[in-house]
Design an enzyme around this catalytic site. Structure first.
Site, short mmCIF file in Angstrom:
data_model
loop_
_atom_site.label_atom_id
_atom_site.label_comp_id
_atom_site.label_asym_id
_atom_site.label_seq_id
_atom_site.Cartn_x
_atom_site.Cartn_y
_atom_site.Cartn_z
CG ASP A 27 -46.89 8.97 0.51
OD1 ASP A 27 -45.82 8.46 0.13
OD2 ASP A 27 -46.93 9.95 1.28
CG ASP A 29 -41.91 8.19 4.87
OD1 ASP A 29 -41.98 7.73 6.01
OD2 ASP A 29 -41.21 7.69 3.97
C1 XBP Z 1 -40.71 9.97 1.62
C2 XBP Z 1 -39.30 10.00 1.27
C3 XBP Z 1 -38.36 9.08 1.91
C4 XBP Z 1 -38.12 9.28 3.39
C5 XBP Z 1 -36.86 8.58 3.82
O1 XBP Z 1 -41.32 8.95 0.87
O2 XBP Z 1 -38.90 10.79 0.43
O3 XBP Z 1 -37.13 9.26 1.26
O4 XBP Z 1 -37.94 10.65 3.67
O5 XBP Z 1 -36.89 7.25 3.52
P1 XBP Z 1 -42.94 8.80 0.67
P2 XBP Z 1 -35.60 6.42 3.07
O6 XBP Z 1 -43.61 10.09 1.01
O7 XBP Z 1 -43.05 8.44 -0.79
O8 XBP Z 1 -43.38 7.68 1.58
O9 XBP Z 1 -34.42 6.93 3.84
O10 XBP Z 1 -35.95 5.00 3.43
O11 XBP Z 1 -35.46 6.63 1.57
MG MG Z 2 -45.27 11.30 1.48
#
Ligand code: XBP
Ligand code: MG
Length: 281
Positions: A27, A29
């Protein structure tokens, strides 16, 4: 109901027939880096301000909004609560897309200026896995351009060659907690889920990976520490560095100070053993 208690030898025998660990799916973020509070959140707020809007997402509000995965989806959700008239305009989809594009550009700029570091142990583990020939992939809800900025800022020239398959953002219609992004990545890697291991930080993340059948390690962060991670292979504070050990928080214990390939293989084998012995499978 009869319960089957696996012994060490039955677990070993069952695991021997299961696929070995061939790929690790990361993953982004909250897992590769703590991007949410001081990255995405700031970018959303700057985009709102530059667009003449008076929205400002505090650290607390943003934590609640993380239940909605995907930036466009998050803005739409907030608008539906606070300013539903914005969504009733004929050009509301274009407005939302432009606002999110602005947010993504601001996020990339923040990442390029070097304010967001990889979490402990991430670079170490990725380099070890890559060097050992373990295949690497990414399954994220984030927009591809935002991800690319983070990878280039973190891994420089190596960024493009490290990850064989990258599933990001709108390549699937249904974002996490739906399993679609994991199915998308697994199809492109031509691997069964049991040959992979996912590393996630959040409940939507583990729900997505688990629904696709991929055993999952959780590394918590400030926003996700209190979430339910039932079914995780293991829950740890972070991946750890030799001088800054990680701590076990649940599931299979961490044997040393860091999550490394030997540890991932050990957890993966144990998960395979218990899956094959489970009466449900
Ligand atoms: C995390 C998310 C993303 C980010 C924002 O994704 O939910 O939406 O908060 O990114 P993950 P965008 O944990 O799956 O990496 O604004 O580019 O959508
Ligand atoms: Mg995440």
């Amino acid at each position: 109901m009869t319960s089957i208690q696996p012994t060490a030898s039955t677990v070993t025998a069952a695991a021997a027939a299961a696929p070995a660990l061939q790929a690790v799916i990361f993953d982004v973020d909250g897992t590769l880096a703590d991007t949410e509070r001081d990255g995405h959140r700031l970018a959303f707020n700057q985009a709102f301000a530059r667009s003449g809007m008076d929205w400002e997402w505090s650290v607390g509000t943003y934590g609640e909004l993380l239940a909605v995965t995907g930036g466009k989806e998050r803005i739409r959700h907030f608008a539906a609560l606070r300013a539903p008239e914005l969504l009733k305009q004929p050009d509301s989809d274009a407005w939302l897309a432009a606002l999110h594009q602005l947010k993504s550009d601001i996020y990339s700029e923040l990442v390029r200026t070097g304010t967001i570091a990889l979490r402990p142990g991430v670079a170490r583990l990725i380099r070890e896995l890559h060097g050992a020939g373990v295949r690497l992939a990414i399954a994220t809800t984030t927009t591809r351009s935002s991800l690319d900025s983070l990878l280039v800022a973190s891994f420089g020239d190596q960024a493009r060659s490290l990850f064989e398959v990258i599933g990001a953002g709108d390549v699937v219609a249904d974002k996490k907690p739906a399993p679609d992004i994991y199915h998308w990545v697994l199809r492109r890697m031509r691997l069964p889920p049991a040959a992979c291991l996912a590393i996630e930080d959040s409940r939507p993340g583990i729900l997505a990976a688990s629904a696709a059948g991929v055993p999952t390690l959780i590394t918590i962060n400030a926003y996700t520490a209190d979430q339910d991670f039932g079914g995780a292979l293991s829950v740890v504070t972070d991946l750890g560095e030799p001088a800054a050990p990680a701590r076990s928080l649940g599931g299979q214990p961490l044997n040393g100070s860091c999550v490394d390939l030997a540890q991932l293989r050990d957890w993966h084998t144990k998960a395979a053993g218990s899956r094959r012995l489970s009466p449900a499978n």
